[in-house]
Design a protein around this motif. Sequence first.
Motif, PDB file in Angstrom:
ATOM      1  N   MET A   1       0.824  -1.193   0.000  1.00  0.00           N
ATOM      2  CA  MET A   1       0.000   0.000   0.000  1.00  0.00           C
ATOM      3  C   MET A   1       0.866   1.254   0.000  1.00  0.00           C
ATOM      4  SD  MET A   1      -3.180   0.880   2.370  1.00  0.00           S
ATOM      5  CE  MET A   1      -2.994   2.059   3.624  1.00  0.00           C
ATOM      6  N   THR A   4       1.428   3.099  -3.296  1.00  0.00           N
ATOM      7  CA  THR A   4       0.293   3.724  -3.972  1.00  0.00           C
ATOM      8  C   THR A   4      -0.169   4.990  -3.279  1.00  0.00           C
ATOM      9  OG1 THR A   4      -1.297   2.392  -2.748  1.00  0.00           O
ATOM     10  CG2 THR A   4      -0.496   1.495  -4.829  1.00  0.00           C
ATOM     11  N   ASN A  20      -4.764   7.378  -1.846  1.00  0.00           N
ATOM     12  CA  ASN A  20      -4.407   6.024  -2.258  1.00  0.00           C
ATOM     13  C   ASN A  20      -4.932   5.802  -3.667  1.00  0.00           C
ATOM     14  OD1 ASN A  20      -4.276   3.211  -2.722  1.00  0.00           O
ATOM     15  ND2 ASN A  20      -4.298   2.839  -0.525  1.00  0.00           N
ATOM     16  N   GLN A  21      -4.037   5.554  -4.599  1.00  0.00           N
ATOM     17  CA  GLN A  21      -4.427   5.382  -5.999  1.00  0.00           C
ATOM     18  C   GLN A  21      -5.221   4.102  -6.224  1.00  0.00           C
ATOM     19  OE1 GLN A  21      -0.435   5.778  -7.685  1.00  0.00           O
ATOM     20  NE2 GLN A  21      -1.168   7.599  -8.747  1.00  0.00           N
ATOM     21  N   ASP A  22      -5.052   3.107  -5.357  1.00  0.00           N
ATOM     22  CA  ASP A  22      -5.751   1.837  -5.541  1.00  0.00           C
ATOM     23  C   ASP A  22      -7.215   1.914  -5.138  1.00  0.00           C
ATOM     24  OD1 ASP A  22      -3.463   0.657  -6.498  1.00  0.00           O
ATOM     25  OD2 ASP A  22      -2.909  -0.247  -4.572  1.00  0.00           O
ATOM     26  N   LYS A 166       3.112  13.459  -9.487  1.00  0.00           N
ATOM     27  CA  LYS A 166       1.912  12.649  -9.241  1.00  0.00           C
ATOM     28  C   LYS A 166       0.968  13.385  -8.304  1.00  0.00           C
ATOM     29  CE  LYS A 166       3.483   7.951 -10.038  1.00  0.00           C
ATOM     30  NZ  LYS A 166       3.654   6.606  -9.455  1.00  0.00           N
TER      31      LYS A 166
END
Length: 178
Positions: A1, A4, A20-22, A166
């Motif tokens: 984790m 991400t 969190n990109q997920d 990002k």
Amino acid sequence: MKGTLITFYRNKDLYTLFYNQDDGLIYKIPIRKKNSYVKVYFGFLALYITGNILNGFYQRYNSLFLDVSMFIIGIVIAYFTANKLHQTYYAEEKIHPIVLDDSFLEECACEGMRQSRIELNVAIISFFVTVVAFIVFFAINSIIPLIIGYLGTAIFLGIIYMKPLKRRKVIKKIRDEK
């Protein structure tokens, strides 16, 4: 984790919000107690004294092999230093997801974008200072520019760990969703 998580907003020395990109959630991670200014001052003072002591040794045994060896060793040390500082900065054992109301989320997004601009500017400046310091080191054969280059490298890598590009994409994505 951990890979991400993208830094989204930092509230002074209290906590940092991560996206969190997920799973698309926002996580809050407290910041560990930071070093005091006295420790940082003595750290720089120790580097300066060490640099002056090593400079006498370096001037006697100066060679291209020694220059390149010190350059490579210093980059590796700067990398591990930046990595360790980044790992110990956050109290990751206290991570938890949070839900923010739209107005506070927008406020965090605006401040996060401002923080991102500052970080990008510092990264660019530290990169150029580092390059100039390393060029000066190889040109005049003195330890002090090498130490400045190491510090600049550590600063640059520390900012790169925060993934500023990002971060900007995440903030724009969050703004578009709201």
